[in-house]
Design a protein around this motif. Sequence first.
Motif, short mmCIF file in Angstrom:
data_model
loop_
_atom_site.label_atom_id
_atom_site.label_comp_id
_atom_site.label_asym_id
_atom_site.label_seq_id
_atom_site.Cartn_x
_atom_site.Cartn_y
_atom_site.Cartn_z
N THR A 43 0.83 -1.21 0.00
CA THR A 43 0.00 0.00 0.00
C THR A 43 0.86 1.26 0.00
N GLU A 44 1.94 1.25 0.77
CA GLU A 44 2.85 2.40 0.79
C GLU A 44 3.45 2.65 -0.59
N LEU A 45 3.90 1.57 -1.23
CA LEU A 45 4.51 1.73 -2.55
C LEU A 45 3.49 2.14 -3.60
N GLU A 46 2.23 1.75 -3.42
CA GLU A 46 1.19 2.15 -4.38
C GLU A 46 1.06 3.66 -4.45
N SER A 47 1.18 4.33 -3.33
CA SER A 47 1.11 5.80 -3.32
C SER A 47 2.25 6.39 -4.14
N GLN A 48 3.44 5.87 -3.96
CA GLN A 48 4.60 6.35 -4.72
C GLN A 48 4.41 6.07 -6.21
N ARG A 49 3.92 4.88 -6.51
CA ARG A 49 3.71 4.49 -7.91
C ARG A 49 2.69 5.40 -8.57
N ARG A 50 1.63 5.70 -7.86
CA ARG A 50 0.59 6.58 -8.40
C ARG A 50 1.17 7.96 -8.73
N GLU A 51 2.04 8.47 -7.86
CA GLU A 51 2.69 9.76 -8.12
C GLU A 51 3.56 9.69 -9.37
N ASP A 52 4.32 8.61 -9.50
CA ASP A 52 5.17 8.46 -10.69
C ASP A 52 4.34 8.38 -11.97
N LEU A 53 3.25 7.64 -11.92
CA LEU A 53 2.41 7.52 -13.12
C LEU A 53 1.75 8.85 -13.47
N ALA A 54 1.31 9.58 -12.47
CA ALA A 54 0.70 10.89 -12.73
C ALA A 54 1.73 11.83 -13.36
N ALA A 55 2.94 11.83 -12.83
CA ALA A 55 4.00 12.69 -13.38
C ALA A 55 4.38 12.24 -14.78
N CYS A 56 4.43 10.95 -15.00
CA CYS A 56 4.81 10.40 -16.31
C CYS A 56 3.84 10.85 -17.39
N PHE A 57 2.56 10.80 -17.09
CA PHE A 57 1.57 11.11 -18.11
C PHE A 57 1.11 12.57 -18.08
N SER A 58 1.83 13.40 -17.33
CA SER A 58 1.50 14.82 -17.32
C SER A 58 2.17 15.56 -18.48
N VAL A 59 3.05 14.88 -19.20
CA VAL A 59 3.71 15.47 -20.37
C VAL A 59 3.34 14.68 -21.62
N THR A 60 3.42 15.32 -22.74
CA THR A 60 3.11 14.68 -24.01
C THR A 60 4.28 13.82 -24.46
#
Length: 119
Positions: A43-60
């Motif tokens: 669960t702890e790592l899921e939060s970090q992963r979610r942040e990485d995915l959001a940052a990854c797809f925030s750029v074209t």
Amino acid sequence: MNAALQERVPLPQAEQCRHLASALTLTQQMLRLADAGEWARVTELESQRREDLAACFSVTTLATDSELIAEAIAALLYLNEELMSRLKEARDQVMEQGREHAKRRRAAESYGIVDLSSS
């Protein structure tokens, strides 16, 4: 990443790759932790992963990188399916344990046993 490659790769693109690689690594770690039954850490790592995915797809994504990004996403989706399978198995086990506990409680109550805290 070496200095020559950093100079050729725009920062947003490099950041996107870094975040996607981090999400893949975190997913692999989550899968290992799930296999070990360490769900709090998953669960702890899921939060970090979610942040990485959001940052990854925030750029074209550049068209030249779309195949690489697609392959990484496919790997991420595969690992995520494996993780969800482990989660379902764990959920089913917990539900079965709950049913067994309720069954034992009913049986104990029918025989007048009050304290089940040791079961």
